[in-house]
Design an enzyme around this catalytic site. Structure first.
Site, PDB file in Angstrom:
ATOM      1  N   THR A  90       0.810  -1.220   0.000  1.00  0.00           N
ATOM      2  CA  THR A  90       0.000   0.000   0.000  1.00  0.00           C
ATOM      3  C   THR A  90       0.846   1.274   0.000  1.00  0.00           C
ATOM      4  O   THR A  90       0.297   2.371  -0.060  1.00  0.00           O
ATOM      5  CB  THR A  90      -0.879   0.024   1.270  1.00  0.00           C
ATOM      6  OG1 THR A  90       0.004  -0.220   2.390  1.00  0.00           O
ATOM      7  CG2 THR A  90      -1.948  -1.037   1.235  1.00  0.00           C
ATOM      8  N   GLY A  91       2.160   1.144   0.091  1.00  0.00           N
ATOM      9  CA  GLY A  91       3.022   2.322   0.195  1.00  0.00           C
ATOM     10  C   GLY A  91       3.287   2.965  -1.155  1.00  0.00           C
ATOM     11  O   GLY A  91       2.834   2.490  -2.205  1.00  0.00           O
ATOM     12  N   ARG A 127      16.636  17.845   0.098  1.00  0.00           N
ATOM     13  CA  ARG A 127      15.205  17.642  -0.219  1.00  0.00           C
ATOM     14  C   ARG A 127      14.657  18.938  -0.811  1.00  0.00           C
ATOM     15  O   ARG A 127      14.887  20.024  -0.257  1.00  0.00           O
ATOM     16  CB  ARG A 127      14.445  17.292   1.066  1.00  0.00           C
ATOM     17  CG  ARG A 127      13.003  16.888   0.832  1.00  0.00           C
ATOM     18  CD  ARG A 127      12.874  15.502   0.257  1.00  0.00           C
ATOM     19  NE  ARG A 127      13.233  14.484   1.235  1.00  0.00           N
ATOM     20  CZ  ARG A 127      13.397  13.195   0.927  1.00  0.00           C
ATOM     21  NH1 ARG A 127      13.256  12.759  -0.317  1.00  0.00           N
ATOM     22  NH2 ARG A 127      13.732  12.320   1.865  1.00  0.00           N
ATOM     23  N   SER A 187       8.420  12.410  -2.710  1.00  0.00           N
ATOM     24  CA  SER A 187       7.938  11.022  -2.743  1.00  0.00           C
ATOM     25  C   SER A 187       9.018  10.058  -2.259  1.00  0.00           C
ATOM     26  O   SER A 187       8.719   8.917  -1.922  1.00  0.00           O
ATOM     27  CB  SER A 187       7.469  10.631  -4.151  1.00  0.00           C
ATOM     28  OG  SER A 187       8.570  10.538  -5.035  1.00  0.00           O
ATOM     29  N   GLY A 188      10.264  10.519  -2.206  1.00  0.00           N
ATOM     30  CA  GLY A 188      11.330   9.695  -1.632  1.00  0.00           C
ATOM     31  C   GLY A 188      11.098   9.420  -0.154  1.00  0.00           C
ATOM     32  O   GLY A 188      11.678   8.500   0.409  1.00  0.00           O
ATOM     33  N   LYS A 213      24.867   6.426   2.367  1.00  0.00           N
ATOM     34  CA  LYS A 213      24.354   5.351   1.495  1.00  0.00           C
ATOM     35  C   LYS A 213      24.943   5.523   0.101  1.00  0.00           C
ATOM     36  O   LYS A 213      25.337   4.552  -0.548  1.00  0.00           O
ATOM     37  CB  LYS A 213      22.827   5.406   1.402  1.00  0.00           C
ATOM     38  CG  LYS A 213      22.108   4.911   2.641  1.00  0.00           C
ATOM     39  CD  LYS A 213      20.592   5.112   2.480  1.00  0.00           C
ATOM     40  CE  LYS A 213      19.885   4.859   3.796  1.00  0.00           C
ATOM     41  NZ  LYS A 213      18.454   5.194   3.740  1.00  0.00           N
ATOM     42  N   CYS A 217      17.379   5.006  -3.730  1.00  0.00           N
ATOM     43  CA  CYS A 217      17.014   5.628  -5.010  1.00  0.00           C
ATOM     44  C   CYS A 217      18.075   6.593  -5.543  1.00  0.00           C
ATOM     45  O   CYS A 217      18.362   6.612  -6.738  1.00  0.00           O
ATOM     46  CB  CYS A 217      15.679   6.346  -4.876  1.00  0.00           C
ATOM     47  SG  CYS A 217      15.480   7.205  -3.309  1.00  0.00           S
ATOM     48  N   GLN A 268      16.262  16.076  -4.179  1.00  0.00           N
ATOM     49  CA  GLN A 268      15.411  14.888  -4.046  1.00  0.00           C
ATOM     50  C   GLN A 268      13.960  15.251  -3.751  1.00  0.00           C
ATOM     51  O   GLN A 268      13.664  16.104  -2.916  1.00  0.00           O
ATOM     52  CB  GLN A 268      15.991  13.958  -2.963  1.00  0.00           C
ATOM     53  CG  GLN A 268      17.358  13.422  -3.369  1.00  0.00           C
ATOM     54  CD  GLN A 268      17.968  12.438  -2.387  1.00  0.00           C
ATOM     55  OE1 GLN A 268      19.138  12.524  -2.081  1.00  0.00           O
ATOM     56  NE2 GLN A 268      17.189  11.474  -1.910  1.00  0.00           N
ATOM     57  N   HIS A 285      14.061  12.372  -8.604  1.00  0.00           N
ATOM     58  CA  HIS A 285      15.260  12.967  -8.009  1.00  0.00           C
ATOM     59  C   HIS A 285      16.147  13.505  -9.140  1.00  0.00           C
ATOM     60  O   HIS A 285      16.318  12.844 -10.178  1.00  0.00           O
ATOM     61  CB  HIS A 285      16.068  11.929  -7.239  1.00  0.00           C
ATOM     62  CG  HIS A 285      15.401  11.412  -5.994  1.00  0.00           C
ATOM     63  ND1 HIS A 285      14.285  11.996  -5.428  1.00  0.00           N
ATOM     64  CD2 HIS A 285      15.713  10.353  -5.196  1.00  0.00           C
ATOM     65  CE1 HIS A 285      13.944  11.321  -4.335  1.00  0.00           C
ATOM     66  NE2 HIS A 285      14.783  10.320  -4.174  1.00  0.00           N
TER      67      HIS A 285
END
Ligand SMILES: NC(=O)c1ccc[n+]([C@@H]2O[C@H](COP(=O)([O-])OP(=O)(O)OC[C@H]3O[C@@H](n4cnc5c(N)ncnc54)[C@H](OP(=O)(O)O)[C@@H]3O)[C@@H](O)[C@H]2O)c1
Length: 331
Positions: A11-12, A234, A158-159, A212, A128, A155, A241
């Site tokens: 559902t994400g 962000r 929605s990230g 990351k 991502c 970014q 992105h």
């Protein structure tokens, strides 16, 4: 194999796209199960014209599942992945929890598809912001080893999942009406603002999102000598992105050579004509699977440097598409 498949976190923001990808790419399956939390269990979703009831993510659901694509937060992946692996279910995990574990391959099919062989039940899909960068780096690195990368990201909200998208839309609506909004995904207002922090403070003044990009890039290329200096920001963009990328290679690569290398590489599209105002942007890269590059030029501050701009749909290639491509490699 993989006749009985499942999506955990169906559902994400990413899970919805995984559903769409499986449908669009006609992924082969015998049965499909949609898993989420207590908040969603019992609700229904449509898939290929049929109504499915969302099931609670709990150990026993994996008794009869061959392959699961996991799109849950890290702590949920930490809990549920062992339930699946113990029962012989192969997991393609999009969370950050397993990516840097030695026994877990971290795979981008355009870059290191062979890493998938010898997996021990878990294959991780990268963050991502890393995925689009390594896809763009790959043809350059194959031509001349990349020694160093300086990357600044722009970014989208929605990230940060469904909550991030709600914060952008409702935060902006309320800001226009001069009303307060209680931000859930971000520590500062994202409406009419940019936030130079994604994730928590992690290492030497870099954030977890930035580290990351360093560690995942080195793991995917199998080369710890590639130096990466990221700044992750962000911005108030709903989806996709963008990244400003500077690479320094062992041998020089001209802009013309880079364009040829990008054009010949799988999963990359070149949009590069500054005079005509042609370059990738979130508005022309959204809802597409490729990684788009433009503004390709020599880095005039560095002898063997190349500068370019890179945009990709973080929910598609940055997450769902990459995971489904991994699942396709498995089957
Ligand atoms: N968004 C991106 O661009 C992106 C890119 C690459 C990787 N990722 C990673 O992908 C994962 C999912 O991200 P997202 O953006 O899709 O997040 P999201 O929109 O917040 O979705 C989270 C999903 O996990 C489920 N979930 C949460 N807690 C649960 C629990 N206790 N038990 C079972 N299910 C639970 C949610 O179900 P309910 O609806 O029932 O709450 C929902 O389906 C994260 O690890 C993220 O880091 C995201």
């Amino acid at each position: 194999m993989a006749k009985k498949i499942a999506i955990a976190g169906a559902t994400g923001a990413v899970g919805r796209l995984v559903r769409q990808m499986l449908e669009q790419r006609n992924f082969p399956y015998e049965t499909i199960t949609f898993l989420a939390s207590q908040r969603s269990a019992g609700k229904t979703i449509q898939f290929k014209g049929e109504t499915h009831t969302i099931q609670l993510l709990e150990p026993n659901v994996f008794d009869d599942i061959d392959l699961v694509i996991g799109s849950t937060p890290d702590d949920v992946a930490e809990t549920f992945v062992p339930w699946a692996v113990e029962r012989g279910t192969i997991v393609v995990d999009e969370s950050g929890y397993h990516r840097m574990l030695d026994h877990v391959p971290l795979v981008v099919p355009e870059v290191n598809p062979d890493a998938i062989t010898g997996h021990q039940g878990i294959i991780a899909s990268p963050n991502c912001s890393t995925t689009q960068m390594v896809v763009a780096m790959k043809p350059l690195h194959d031509f001349s080893k990349i020694k160093r990368v300086v990357v600044s990201t722009y970014q989208s909200t929605s990230g940060a999942g469904v909550a991030g998208q709600a914060d952008l839309i409702e935060g902006t609506r309320n800001a226009l009406e001069e009303k307060p909004w209680d931000y859930q995904a971000f520590a500062h207002p994202i409406a009419f603002n940019v936030i130079p922090q994604i994730g928590s403070a992690k290492h030497l003044g870099y954030t977890s999102e930035e580290m990351k990009m360093v560690w995942e890039t080195q793991k995917i290329f199998g080369d710890d000598s590639i130096q990466v200096c990221p700044t992750c920001v962000r911005v108030p963009v709903s989806n996709c992105h963008s990244e400003s990328i500077l690479v320094e290679t062992e041998e020089p690569i001209s802009a013309e050579q880079a364009i040829q290398l990008f054009e010949a590489a799988p999963g990359i599209q070149v949009m590069d004509n500054l005079e005509q105002g042609v370059y990738p942007m979130p508005s022309n890269s959204d809802d597409r699977d490729d990684v788009f590059v433009g503004r390709i030029r020599k880095d005039i501050s560095c002898e063997n440097g190349l500068a370019f701009w890179c945009v990709s749909d973080n929910l598609r290639k940055g997450a769902a598409t990459n995971a489904v491509q991994i699942a396709e490699l498995l089957v």
